[in-house]
Design a protein around this motif. Sequence first.
Motif, PDB file in Angstrom:
ATOM      1  N   PHE A  46      -9.055   8.347  -4.826  1.00 12.41           N
ATOM      2  CA  PHE A  46      -7.607   8.540  -4.966  1.00 12.41           C
ATOM      3  C   PHE A  46      -6.845   7.612  -4.037  1.00 12.41           C
ATOM      4  N   THR A  47      -7.289   7.517  -2.791  1.00 11.04           N
ATOM      5  CA  THR A  47      -6.620   6.656  -1.806  1.00 11.04           C
ATOM      6  C   THR A  47      -6.692   5.189  -2.214  1.00 11.04           C
ATOM      7  N   THR A  48      -7.829   4.767  -2.745  1.00 11.19           N
ATOM      8  CA  THR A  48      -7.988   3.376  -3.152  1.00 11.19           C
ATOM      9  C   THR A  48      -7.106   3.037  -4.341  1.00 11.19           C
ATOM     10  N   VAL A  49      -6.948   3.973  -5.276  1.00 15.02           N
ATOM     11  CA  VAL A  49      -6.041   3.741  -6.404  1.00 15.02           C
ATOM     12  C   VAL A  49      -4.614   3.528  -5.902  1.00 15.02           C
ATOM     13  N   LEU A  50      -4.195   4.356  -4.941  1.00 10.78           N
ATOM     14  CA  LEU A  50      -2.869   4.163  -4.337  1.00 10.78           C
ATOM     15  C   LEU A  50      -2.771   2.789  -3.672  1.00 10.78           C
TER      16      LEU A  50
END
Length: 407
Positions: A323-327
């Motif tokens: 999730f953090t990497t997508v952001l």
Amino acid sequence: MRTAIALSLVDQAMLSGFSLALNLLLLAHVSAAQFGLFTYALTLLLILTSLHNALIATPIGVGLPGRPEGEQQQTLGVLLTADHLLRLILLPLVAGLCALTSGDMTYGLAAAALCMTGLWRETQRAVAFTLMRPHRALVIDAAMVGLSAAAIAVLWTMLEPVKAMLLGTAAGNAAAVVLAATSQRLAPLGKALAAYRSTWRESRWTLTGAATTEAQYRGYVFMVEGLRGADVLGEVQAGRVLMGPMSLLASAWGRIARPTMTRAIVEGDAGRARRVLFVGTAGVLALSLVYVGILAAAWPWIEPALFRGRHPQIAMLTAAWGFTTVLSLAQICLGYYLQAARLFRPLAFVSVGAAAVSLAALTGLAWTVPPIYAVGAAAAGELLAVVWSLALVLRARKPMTQLVPAS
């Protein structure tokens, strides 16, 4: 543009594969201390690459597209001269720092050679991608991989493995740039320094953004280590291992999209630039979600093969890092547009704000919180950066497109 992005993706994948191969080779043949020296040199190169990107590569990326041929050559001459000067200044600093750290001047010189030739190759790659010649960048990097492998094989029989790898890669960098060289005229030093003063008004903000971005991306490592210890850091980092390929998508797209958006803005068609941004960002995020979905589907096989039950919370940590990497990818894509629009100062404030939020949140690790909290702190900074950057993109009206003065 699709072909160019595909070539950029192939180029990035090749470089990542080569880097992984070097690390695995060393892990199999050297002690932890020796591997630490190699990692130290590579970390210095990564930090210097961020510095170099702010001062040289980004001005190339936004200063050439859409300009008449003569003005392009003048601007490029100024920036290439500045690049040579920057690398000459950094050379003794890197050599001295590495020699002081290791007590070995030969290692210091080898690390300096790697950093200086690596930055030289980055400059040539930036020029190739900016002028929409991704095939030339691919040739440079393919030559570097092949020549470095050959040089390392020869030096391995004469030097310690770490020095052989550093010097072999440096030789491959230099030889690849020379073999793929095109006609590039440098500006006289005095003229280049005078002209670069105008570029510095923007580059100082790019540099600020690069420094705070490094603090955001790497700060959690030091915070987790200091507040919770190496065991918790290892747990948190294990969840990030599988996220590496996702970053290839944004960087491969951005190398082609930034000069394309810059050209559209210079030509007065900001609408076209935004279409490139939104379509490209949607594509990057869609492919990222597909990758995350594949990881989720294959998890029953991935976990026992890779982690072997050693990390009880690894599934949740990996999902949180996904999730953090997508952001992060969304923020990177928006940042390329803001750079193309030459909104460097507002973008720097975005980086400062995101880093401040992440680092402030990480202080919560001083209390009894689960390791996944560290990932949440990183995500909080990324979310702020995405919302802030999107607001800047939507609010932008007439970006500054002034050339770097030639004199």
